[in-house]
Structure formats: C-alpha cells, structure tokens
Design an enzyme around this catalytic site. Structure first.
Site, short mmCIF file in Angstrom:
data_model
loop_
_atom_site.label_atom_id
_atom_site.label_comp_id
_atom_site.label_asym_id
_atom_site.label_seq_id
_atom_site.Cartn_x
_atom_site.Cartn_y
_atom_site.Cartn_z
N ASN A 5 -6.14 -2.72 2.29
CA ASN A 5 -6.06 -4.18 2.41
C ASN A 5 -7.47 -4.73 2.53
O ASN A 5 -8.35 -4.10 3.10
CB ASN A 5 -5.28 -4.59 3.66
CG ASN A 5 -3.78 -4.44 3.49
OD1 ASN A 5 -3.27 -4.36 2.39
ND2 ASN A 5 -3.07 -4.43 4.60
N ARG A 45 0.83 -1.21 0.00
CA ARG A 45 0.00 0.00 0.00
C ARG A 45 0.85 1.25 0.00
O ARG A 45 0.55 2.22 -0.71
CB ARG A 45 -0.96 0.02 1.19
CG ARG A 45 -2.05 -1.04 1.11
CD ARG A 45 -2.89 -1.07 2.35
NE ARG A 45 -2.03 -1.33 3.51
CZ ARG A 45 -2.33 -0.99 4.76
NH1 ARG A 45 -3.47 -0.39 5.03
NH2 ARG A 45 -1.52 -1.26 5.74
#
Length: 93
Positions: free
Chosen positions: A40, A22
C-alpha cells in the site's frame, strides 16, 4: 532479467485499499508463477513489483485491473525496471 524474463513495477489507483487487494494480488501472482511484492502507498494507491516470464508478467499486469470483490481500479501504470525481485511473492509494508 534475461531470456524472456522481465521485471515491471505497477502502480494501481482507485479503490484498492481496505478491500484485500494485496492479498488478492499475491494469490494471483502465485497462480501465475511470478515473483515480487505488493504494498500500500500513503496516497491510497498500491504498488507491485512483478518478475517472471514475459507471458506471465503480461497476464499479471492484465489481472491487476480486476482485483477482488469491492475493488474499483481506475488506473494501472506499468513501467519496466531493473529492480531485483525476491524468490517468492510477498506483501510488504
């Protein structure tokens, strides 16, 4: 989005959690000048919303296959969406 702008949602599968994926996506998005978010998912995948100029969105979706060291991307599924994107690029929970 209008005038050569678009918004896509991408689902990235593989070894993409626990490897700073990320954070890497956010950095690439900022470099390319796209906005949106990345998060996520409970199944181990990552979802990203990417908004911007056509060429920048295409470049970003291509880069999703790379990821940071330690990532192993097995699939990237991209679909056009009408979702609104934030004015910046965020990591969301």
């Amino acid at each position: 989005m209008q005038g050569g702008q678009r918004v896509v949602r991408a689902r990235i599968s593989g070894m993409v959690q626990g490897v700073s994926y990320r954070v890497w996506v956010r950095g690439e998005a900022i470099r390319l000048g796209v906005t949106g978010w990345v998060r996520n998912e409970s199944d181990g995948s990552v979802t990203a919303l990417i908004a911007g100029a056509d060429a920048a969105v295409d470049a970003m979706t291509d880069r999703l296959w790379q990821g940071p060291r330690g990532a192993l991307v097995s699939a990237v599924e991209v679909e056009e969406t009408a979702d609104d994107a934030p004015a910046d690029f965020r990591i969301v929970v």
